[in-house]
Design a protein around this motif. Structure first.
Motif, PDB file in Angstrom:
ATOM      1  N   SER A 122       0.850  -1.191   0.000  1.00 53.77           N
ATOM      2  CA  SER A 122       0.000   0.000   0.000  1.00 53.77           C
ATOM      3  C   SER A 122       0.887   1.242   0.000  1.00 53.77           C
ATOM      4  O   SER A 122       2.093   1.179   0.249  1.00 53.77           O
ATOM      5  CB  SER A 122      -0.901   0.009   1.236  1.00 53.77           C
ATOM      6  OG  SER A 122      -0.096   0.180   2.375  1.00 53.77           O
TER       7      SER A 122
ATOM      8  N   VAL B 244      -4.558   2.609   0.302  1.00 49.53           N
ATOM      9  CA  VAL B 244      -4.258   1.595  -0.701  1.00 49.53           C
ATOM     10  C   VAL B 244      -4.116   2.296  -2.034  1.00 49.53           C
ATOM     11  O   VAL B 244      -4.787   3.282  -2.301  1.00 49.53           O
ATOM     12  CB  VAL B 244      -5.403   0.562  -0.738  1.00 49.53           C
ATOM     13  CG1 VAL B 244      -5.102  -0.508  -1.750  1.00 49.53           C
ATOM     14  CG2 VAL B 244      -5.578  -0.032   0.636  1.00 49.53           C
TER      15      VAL B 244
ATOM     16  N   ARG C  85      -5.544  -2.180  -6.035  1.00 49.02           N
ATOM     17  CA  ARG C  85      -4.126  -2.424  -5.812  1.00 49.02           C
ATOM     18  C   ARG C  85      -3.411  -2.701  -7.115  1.00 49.02           C
ATOM     19  O   ARG C  85      -3.882  -3.383  -7.993  1.00 49.02           O
ATOM     20  CB  ARG C  85      -3.970  -3.603  -4.860  1.00 49.02           C
ATOM     21  CG  ARG C  85      -4.312  -3.197  -3.447  1.00 49.02           C
ATOM     22  CD  ARG C  85      -4.513  -4.416  -2.609  1.00 49.02           C
ATOM     23  NE  ARG C  85      -3.232  -5.112  -2.446  1.00 49.02           N
ATOM     24  CZ  ARG C  85      -2.929  -5.804  -1.354  1.00 49.02           C
ATOM     25  NH1 ARG C  85      -3.767  -5.859  -0.360  1.00 49.02           N
ATOM     26  NH2 ARG C  85      -1.790  -6.437  -1.270  1.00 49.02           N
TER      27      ARG C  85
END
Lengths: 136, 87, 102, 249, 113, 171, 492, 513
Positions: C28, C91, C96
């Motif tokens: 992250s 994030v 992601r």
């Protein structure tokens, strides 16, 4: 082979400057995202700064500040002009690069302000999307 | 030229390696915040490089500008734009 | 003794290089931030080490001080970014992403 | 576009590669760059300006003209960002931005900032004043000064700090900073010297010409610091609030 | 003697730094990594700086004492700044709702939210 | 009053940093200190209830506290190294926890010191301080229990001793 | 040279006098009588200035007045010599006549924007006189372009779609040829010779390659498209959308004659007659011009619109003149130069008449003009005289010059030119006589006009009568213009 | 005393004005305007003073800033060429400053509909003064690095001025910023390469050092030259690198385009001439490198491309922008023809083209100011409604086409004779074709302005009818500079010989005569 190796080692700063320069230039031209372009711009500028600073380096010299008056073992007491000259790094490129860094900050600020405005106008900062919106 | 091109050549090589990695990484991440932060790291390392090359004033300026202020500028801008980049 | 300090410096640099792995792997944004923060702190030390090695440490201390201060500000700014604007996710946006392929 | 930029980059790279072979070795003390002009500075800086930091003496005196414009670049960037981004105040009052649920105050940050900020300020002033003897000078000091306010703005919020540092004073003070630099240079004209010839000040200050140059540089650095400090803060305020001047990062 | 202390301090610093990095890489989630970074980073930095400060006292003079003092001042500054930064990052992660690893959370968390 | 204190503090700071003892630089230092004192006194000294003497003794006690804290930091680092280098799988060694506790410390600064101390001592990191509630992340259950039961009250007691000059019992 | 019989700056004044009138015209725009008074005043002053120099020039002198130096070896320069004087005299005389006619025509049709019309008219006249008095090619080019531009508002005076098309064509042809051909040719000439001042012996150095000369000659011939050499002629019929006085003065006199004059100047002043004949460049000129003469006359035969027929006739006659000068023989040059004057008076009469017919009846087409001679006898009589002059029959002045040109052809040993002259004169007769015949000699039933139609306004009829009279007068006293032309040749 | 200090005063006065505006005139538009006009006027007077000084003495003025000797300190070097460009820049800035009285308050604060930001006006004037300072500084300086700094000042302030156009201007300006930074960085890199081989930054000093044969062979110097020239080409929008210009200038506000469009590219051309002949030498560039053929062909392509693109535009400003691209081709080609005529033509064209472009932009700006419409059809019926403006426009157009006695003709004359002398027919033909295309372009507009009635597009123009009726002549503050500019076009043309022999011709480097 050995010569090439020597050449590479003797000038490795110039080589790495070149790599950074090309990374920056490539990013400035080809990146789609405007902020990425700005980052590329900063890398490009710092590559040039690296080049200039490399010019100013002298083997066996110290930083371009002389200091008198306190005993320091490492300090060479420079007597003659020639010793003086060999003992200090070249200050001129440093001066130039101070200016260049400041110019870089100014440009960075303006570029980011423009990016914000572009986002406010088009709702995106991707170049291709902006171009599409302009065409409409 | 011999190996003693610089007094601190060991530092030089490692820092240059990291600088290039950071440059590529800053441009490759798709998240702009990450890019900005990694670009900050790039500036830290550049500053080290210049310290090592005896350019103290340049290093000072870069420490003040590159590491501190310009990262903050990038983050401030990121607040007002979309974070995700396509490339 | 100087040799030893050089060794310390090189060790620090190698460890910084390892930290860079964390910066690049993520996952992250804030993980990367941690890595960058660590690199910044260690750079401060490296500047003083260089000063010591080059024999002009009194000149390098100012830079290190400024460096420490501004590194703090940069980390703080990034942290504040997420802290105050809770709509921003730490994030990587929007989902992601894999790290760079370099 | 990608291909094009690759071609451009590689062409440039190839050309620069050609030149690299021709460059003098890295760190060679006998390279042309290190023997022509720069030696003059190393040899004469202390006698002519009594400044042991060659970078400062070259920056503020030998090439003071460059530095003046460098300050103006910053000034210009500040005004540009302000002009591009800032919105009108009437508009601002009408617009109510949804505040985050939790107030941005954070006790730990605020306490830390309150300790660190004054130290930063005194350190920055030290950097400005000791530009002659150690690395640093007006620009670096100015940035650190500005950063101390940025730190406070981060810990509290922008509005609180804007009460401390009046919004209008930002632009006026940065103008004054540049005007200090320019003024020191212009007064030299009236004292019979060339532009930025600080030695002309010696008659007014009552010191030798060399000392006058040193003091002139200090004055100039102060001007730079004032401008840079205000502009850096203004850039932060404008960029982080998108020109609204309300919330910030 | 001084050299010995310096060597010990520096080595200890590197050792702790190594621990930090190891933790940073091995720990499973953000919070735990923060533990490693926050603690280890501060201590290793302070130790190495102390070592370097001591090293600069080699040739005792006013100037060098001041230099040493400045290095120690940097250490103090980092000792203040680093936990603050750690806290800020921690809070940022918490604010953004990162769930701690392992799923075991106290019920009080919900109360707080 | 506080301005004077600030000025003296800054001047001291300046002299230590500057290392130049000629009049010119001292005057510059005085001017700079004045500027900072004028602009930032209210930052450093916010609660003005205490006399300077009290502050001085506070500072003395703080140094003692710092020494104790330093030792705790070293312990904390050994803890981290132990956790990260232990050959056992991480799942077994770590058991993160988030918990709240309420402090009795009154001043902001004391809370700040406590929060940072918690961060630096083994196994715990302060996430948030809102009024008198501390949100703390503990890396192991043991550390969490430790803090809640013993060491946290120990630390709070010491901080209170430094800043509020009072003994706090077992919370 | 100690005492000139005229002010030192007389050539410049002659140019400027009509420019000076423009502000007066504009300022008195609301009072038509005053406005036209200024026009006349300027016209008479101009004529007076030109005439004041005439005697001096006739005595064999030339006069040069330098304005300013603009390039090394090159200045803006005014020179008054025989050829220029001849042209200036024609232009300034006809301006007065045309002004008179304009008043009649414009008021008769109640045209809009008359102030603008008179202003640009004056400007165009200045440019024309400027071309006449130019001392070198650069100055001439300057006034040439000024003329193109100042006549544009006149050509497009009606500001309707047709005017727009015509105007566009007009400028396209004139500007593109002058910039695209004349300007580079001029530059090359300058590069070769180092000067652009007119010189009767030519200015090219002896070693100039012949191929270069041929290319330059062709570029010059086509570059001054106002001369209407085919295929750059079609702007002329297109520009006939203009009001008739404009067509008359500008397209029978000023514009086209400026083109011919320019080419004449270049042939005599830049190349030089000697060079033309020795390098047999005159054959090229003759072939190009002769082709235009024949083809345009044939086209003129097929035109029904009177003004268009006149326009094509003009195209032919212009090439006629170039043909004369291009022969590079003494008589040819004299004939060609003086034919400028003869044709001017003849052709302007014809245009005036066409305009008068339009004012009186609104008719444009020849096929609609049967029997018009009975209703408008003065006009058609003048038309007849003009036609005679253009065809080259007595008592028109054109006869004299045509004869000279024909003998010039023989002098130059170019007999095919003689054939061209003859054929062309026959064709001229073929397209003019039917008009006159139909105008006068048709039966009462065929006449297309009722009794109401009468002569056009006085101011419209008087000018053609005057010019027709001058045409006739020139037959008897050709010396006025021919002497000027002869000056140019005897100078050799 | 003031005589010796004139060179710096030219620069210092606008600079002082910019601070003075921020300090004293933040509240009042009129005060800001008065300060600006006063400063520009003074600067113009000083520039003329310097020119007179040079014409009288015939010597190059060296002004040592800070009283340091040249290779160590920075000096201002003013020769005949400089003096001319200084007068040009300050004069054009002065005229535009007067012109800005009505346009700036009308356009600048209102870019976002319904939102007025009054501070933008004084800020605008500040940036204006900074831009002019930057341009004047570039012209006057004798130091290669100083030129970079000033280049960046002018660039930054021009970004700001252009961005104030709002809306689409932001993106266009951003692209300009990226490209401009690349250009400036190339220049900086080139200077760095020169510095590494010579160790100097002072132009006269560099020239002396570069004459050594060892350096003439060095690939580094060649690369340095290439980088510098490429950087400047990017800044001046030379053909393949021109992409940023039309967008950036089209969306700018009226005063901005009047100021930036004529001056930025011209000053870049000046920079190129300066660096080519005052740092490198004609011998090095034309004999040793010998790229002139390629560059001139490129210039010819630029001319054709610019002209043909201009032909296709329906937006007046955009069309003028493409014409600027073509004009840049004229000047670059002229310089690289490698003979005296070409160089004279290019240098003289700097003067004439700047005034021509200024004239046209001012006239178009006045039309836009009155009609609020930037398309070609804004010009409908303009001859009747705004006669003075349209006459100015026509004079500008004639100069652009190259009709004597306007200055455009004479510069073209020299350029073409330079091309003929160099036997470079391609360039000569391109010049002539471009003149023809310019003729077509401008007469199309003049025709639109002249014929009010018959338009293919008339159908949708109906609802404009009533607001078009109120259009009248532009205010006096706009007319005055416009008329002065138009007159200057003719004056420059008529005095071309004096200008060329007195100023331009004096600076022809030895290698070209």
């Amino acid at each position: 082979m050995n010569e090439i190796l020597t050449a590479i080692i003797a000038k490795y700063n110039y080589w790495s400057f070149l790599i950074l320069l090309l990374i920056g230039l490539h990013a400035m031209i080809s990146k789609n995202n405007l902020v990425k372009k700005v980052i590329g711009m900063s890398i490009f500028q710092s590559a040039i700064i690296l080049f200039y600073v490399s010019i100013g380096y002298k083997k066996g010299a110290t930083i371009p500040i002389t200091e008198h008056g306190h005993g320091h073992a490492n300090e060479v007491v420079h007597q003659t002009a020639a010793e003086m000259v060999a003992g200090f790094a070249n200050p001129l490129p440093h001066v130039l690069m101070l200016t260049a860094i400041v110019v870089g900050v100014g440009t960075l600020g303006v570029a980011l302000a423009l990016v914000q405005k572009i986002h406010r106008v088009y709702g995106t900062i991707e170049e291709d999307e902006i171009l599409e919106k302009i065409k409409e | 030229m011999t190996w003693d091109a610089s007094l601190l050549w060991q530092f030089d090589f490692l820092i240059l390696l990291m600088v290039i990695i950071c440059a590529v990484a800053a441009l490759t991440f798709k998240d702009l915040i990450t890019s900005a932060v990694v670009f900050g790291a790039y500036s830290f390392l550049m500053c080290l490089l210049w310290t090592e090359m005896l350019a103290v004033d340049v290093a000072f300026t870069e420490a003040a500008v590159g590491a501190g202020v310009s990262t903050v500028f990038f983050l401030g801008t990121a607040l007002h734009i979309k974070r995700r980049a396509k490339d | 003794m100087e040799k030893y300090i050089i060794c310390i410096g090189v060790a620090l640099l190698i460890l910084m290089l390892v930290t860079l792995v964390r910066v690049i792997r993520g996952p992250s944004t804030i993980d990367r931030l941690v890595g960058v923060n660590v690199i910044g702190t260690k750079s401060t030390i490296l500047i003083i080490i260089m000063g010591t090695l080059l024999g002009r440490v009194e000149m390098y201390v100012d830079i290190a001080l400024a460096y420490a201060l501004l590194n703090f500000i940069a980390s703080l700014a990034a942290a504040r970014f997420f802290q105050r604007h809770r709509e921003e996710s730490v994030v990587d946006a929007p989902q992601r992403q894999e790290g760079p392929s370099c | 576009m990608k291909l094009l930029s690759l071609v451009i980059s590689l062409t440039l790279g190839f050309l620069l590669l050609l030149a690299t072979a021709d460059l003098p070795d890295w760190g060679d003390p006998q390279s042309p760059a290190s023997i022509h002009v720069s030696n003059y500075y190393i040899e004469n800086s202390v006698e002519q300006t009594s400044v042991p930091n060659f970078v400062t003496s070259v920056l503020a005196d030998y090439r003071g003209y460059d530095t003046m414009f460098e300050t103006i670049v910053i000034f210009c960037a500040g005004i540009t960002v302000l002009t591009i981004l800032r919105r009108s105040h009437r508009q601002k009052k009408k617009e109510v931005r949804p505040r985050p649920a939790r107030e941005g105050k954070d006790l730990i940050l605020i306490s830390a900032a309150r300790i660190i900020a004054p130290m930063m300020q005194i350190f920055a002033l030290y950097v400005v004043a000791h530009g002659h003897h150690s690395p640093g000078g007006g620009f670096q000091g100015g940035v650190i000064l500005g950063s101390s306010f940025i730190l406070l703005a981060l810990a509290y919020d922008l509005e609180t700090i804007l009460k401390r540092l009046k919004e209008r004073s930002v632009i006026i003070m940065s103008g004054i900073g540049v005007a200090i630099y320019m003024g020191i240079g212009m007064i030299c004209l009236f004292l019979g010297g060339n532009f930025l010839d600080y030695s002309a000040w010696s008659s007014v200050l009552g010191v030798s010409a060399v000392e006058a140059r040193s003091h002139g540089m200090l004055g100039v650095e102060i001007g730079v610091a004032v401008t840079v400090m205000y502009i850096m803060f203004s850039l932060y305020a404008d960029l982080s609030s998108g020109g609204e001047m309300d919330e910030g990062l | 003697m001084l050299d010995f202390i310096v060597i010990v301090l520096l080595s200890a610093g590197i050792l702790f730094f190594f621990g930090t990095i190891n933790g940073l890489l091995r720990f499973p989630d953000f919070y735990t990594r923060m533990h490693a970074a926050g603690k280890g980073d501060t201590l290793s930095t302070v130790l190495i700086l102390l070592g370097l400060a001591l090293y600069s006292f080699h040739h005792p003079s006013v100037q060098d004492l001041l230099t040493g003092y400045k290095i120690i001042f940097i250490a103090v500054l980092i000792a203040i700044a680093s936990p603050t930064a750690t806290h800020a990052l921690m809070d940022a992660g918490y604010e953004s709702g990162i769930k701690p690893w392992g799923g075991e959370t106290d019920s009080e968390e919900e109360v707080d939210k | 009053m506080y301005h004077l204190l600030m000025f003296i503090l800054m001047m001291l700071f300046w002299i230590l940093m500057s290392g130049k003892f000629d009049t010119f630089h001292l005057v510059l230092g005085a001017i700079s200190s004045l500027i900072v004192a004028w602009s930032s006194t209210d930052l450093l000294f916010q609660d003005r209830g205490k006399s300077p003497a009290a502050r001085a003794s506070e500072a003395g006690r703080f140094v003692l506290y710092a020494c104790w804290l330093f030792w705790q930091i070293v312990l904390a680092n050994f803890h981290v190294i132990y956790l990260s280098l232990t050959p056992k799988p991480i799942k077994e060694t770590l058991s993160p926890h988030i918990f709240n506790f309420k402090t009795t410390l009154k001043t902001d600064f004391a809370r700040f010191v406590l929060a940072n101390s918690i961060t630096l001592t083994p196994g715990t990191v302060t996430i948030r301080v809102s009024e008198d509630i501390f949100v703390v992340h503990a890396i192991t259950v043991k550390a969490a229990g430790d803090l809640e039961g013993g060491s946290i009250s120990e630390m709070e007691r010491r901080v209170a001793w430094v800043f509020e000059k009072r003994e706090i019992g077992g919370a | 040279m100690a005492t000139l019989p005229f002010p030192e700056a007389a050539p410049l004044l002659a140019i400027l006098v009509s420019i000076a009138a423009i502000p007066l015209i504009v300022l008195s725009g609301s009072k038509p009588n005053l406005r036209e008074f200024w026009t006349f005043l300027a016209g008479f002053i101009k004529l007076g200035l030109v005439l004041s120099m005439a005697g001096y020039i006739l005595a064999g002198n030339t006069y040069t007045y330098e304005l300013c130096k603009v390039l090394p070896g090159l200045s803006l320069k005014l020179t008054v010599d025989g050829f220029g004087m001849l042209f200036a005299l024609v232009a300034s005389t006809l301006w007065i006549v045309t002004s008179m006619y304009s008043i009649g025509y414009m008021r008769g049709l109640d045209e809009h924007a008359q102030t603008r019309y008179y202003s640009f008219f004056a400007l165009a006249l200045s440019a024309t006189i400027g071309v006449a008095f130019s001392g070198n090619l650069l100055t001439m080019y300057l006034f040439y372009e000024l003329l193109s531009l100042s006549t544009y508002p006149l050509v497009t005076h009606h500001q309707d779609q047709e005017a727009r098309t015509g105007g566009r064509k007009y400028l396209t042809y004139l500007l593109s040829t002058s910039i695209g051909l004349a300007l580079p040719a001029m530059l090359v000439t300058y590069a070769l010779a180092g000067t652009l001042d007119f010189n009767v012996h030519g200015i090219f150095p002896a070693e100039t390659a012949k191929s270069t000369l041929v290319i330059l000659l062709i570029m010059f011939l086509y570059g001054f498209a106002k001369a209407g050499i085919m295929p750059f002629h079609s702007w002329l019929p297109g520009a006939m959308v203009a009001p008739t006085p404009v067509s008359a003065l500008l397209h029978a006199v000023a514009v086209v004659k400026v083109g011919v004059f320019s080419i004449g100047r270049i042939l005599t002043g830049i190349f030089g007659i000697d060079l033309l004949s020795t390098a047999s460049l005159n054959v090229i000129v003759c072939v190009i011009a002769g082709f235009t003469v024949i083809v345009s006359s044939l086209i003129a035969l097929s035109q029904d619109n009177l003004k268009r027929r006149l326009a094509f006739s003009t195209v032919g006659q212009l090439s006629y003149i170039i043909l004369g000068i291009g022969l590079a023989s003494q008589l040819g040059v004299i004939g060609g130069m003086s034919h400028i004057a003869m044709h001017a008076f003849g052709k302007i009469t014809l245009f005036f008449c066409a305009g008068a017919i339009f004012v009186a009846t609104g008719k444009k087409y020849i096929s609609e003009m049967k029997g018009i001679g009975r209703r408008m006898p003065f006009t058609m009589a003048a038309f007849f005289v003009g036609a005679l002059s253009v065809i080259g029959l007595p008592p028109g002045g054109g006869l004299i010059t045509k004869l000279q040109m024909a003998s010039g052809a023989m002098q130059a040993d170019l007999l095919f030119v003689l054939v061209i002259y003859l054929v062309s004169s026959l064709l001229n007769a073929a397209y003019f006589f039917p008009i006159v015949y139909n105008a006068f000699f048709c039966t009462e039933e065929e006449a297309m006009f009722d009794k109401k139609v009468a002569e056009a306004p006085m101011l419209c009829v008087l000018p053609p009568v005057i010019t027709a009279a001058i045409s006739v007068g020139l037959f008897f006293f050709p010396g006025l213009f021919v002497d000027f032309a002869r000056l140019m040749v005897t100078g050799l | 005393m003031i005589k010796e200090q004139l060179p710096i005063l030219i620069l210092a006065v606008p600079l002082l004005a910019s601070f003075a505006i921020t300090l004293f005139a933040r509240k009042s538009k009129i005060a800001a305007f008065a300060l600006l006009v006063g400063a520009m006027g003074m600067s113009f007077v000083f520039a003329i003073g310097v020119m007179r000084q040079i014409l009288d003495t015939g010597r190059v003025i060296h002004y040592h800033i800070g009283n340091w000797q040249p290779p160590f300190g920075i000096e201002l070097v003013i020769d005949h060429l400089n003096a001319m460009v200084l007068v040009l820049v300050s004069g054009a800035a002065f005229l535009t400053a007067i012109y800005s009285k009505n346009t700036v308050p009308a356009e600048v604060p209102y870019r976002f509909p319904g939102e007025e930001v009054p501070e933008r006006v004084p800020n605008y004037y500040t940036l204006y003064a900074l831009l002019v300072t930057g341009l004047l500084g570039i012209v006057a300086t004798g130091d290669a690095f100083n030129m970079f700094v000033l280049l960046e000042i002018s660039a930054l302030s021009s970004y700001a001025l252009l961005a104030l156009g709002g809306g689409r201007a932001y993106f266009a300006t951003f692209k300009y910023l990226i490209v401009g930074t690349i250009g400036a960085c190339f220049y900086l890199l080139g200077v760095g390469y020169l510095y590494i081989k010579t160790g100097s930054l002072n132009m006269p000093d560099l020239k002396v050092i570069l004459t050594s044969p060892a350096l003439a062979e060095s690939p580094t110097v060649m690369i340095a030259f290439m980088l510098i020239i490429t950087g400047i080409w990017i800044k001046m929008a030379f053909f393949p690198l021109h992409g940023w210009l039309p967008n950036a200038y089209t969306y700018a506000s009226t005063t901005t385009s009047c100021l930036v469009a004529p001056l930025m590219t011209k000053v870049s051309v000046y920079m190129m001439i300066r660096l080519m002949f005052s740092v490198f030498s004609a011998h090095y560039i034309f004999d040793r490198l010998g790229w002139q053929n390629g560059v001139v062909w490129l210039a010819a392509a630029a001319i054709l491309f610019g002209s043909i693109s201009a032909l296709g535009q329906t937006n007046l400003k955009r069309m003028l922008c493409y014409i600027i691209v073509a004009e840049v081709g004229y000047m670059v080609g002229g310089v690289w023809l490698a003979n005296a005529d070409g160089l004279i033509g290019a240098t003289y064209h700097i003067l004439s083209d700047a005034m021509m472009t200024l004239c046209l932009f001012m006239a178009v700006g006045a039309v836009i100011y009155k009609t609020g419409d930037a398309s070609l059809y804004a010009m409908r019926g303009i001859f009747r409604k705004m006669p003075v403006t349209s006459v100015v426009f026509v004079i500008g157009a004639l100069a652009m086409i190259g009709i004597p006695p306007t200055c455009g003709f004479f510069s073209k004359w020299y350029l073409v004779s330079g091309a003929i002398e160099a036997r470079h027919w391609g360039f000569a033909v391109a010049l002539l074709i471009s003149s023809l295309i310019n003729a077509v372009i401008f007469f199309r507009i003049i025709e639109i302005g002249y014929f009010p009635l018959f338009d293919e597009q008339e159908g949708e123009g109906g609802h404009h009818a009533h607001d078009r009726a109120v259009i009248a002549e532009a205010p006096f503050s706009m007319l005055l500079p416009m008329v002065l500019t138009a007159l200057s076009l003719i004056a420059i043309g008529l005095y071309s010989n004096e200008i060329i022999t007195g100023l331009v011709g004096r600076t022809i480097p030895a290698g070209l005569l």
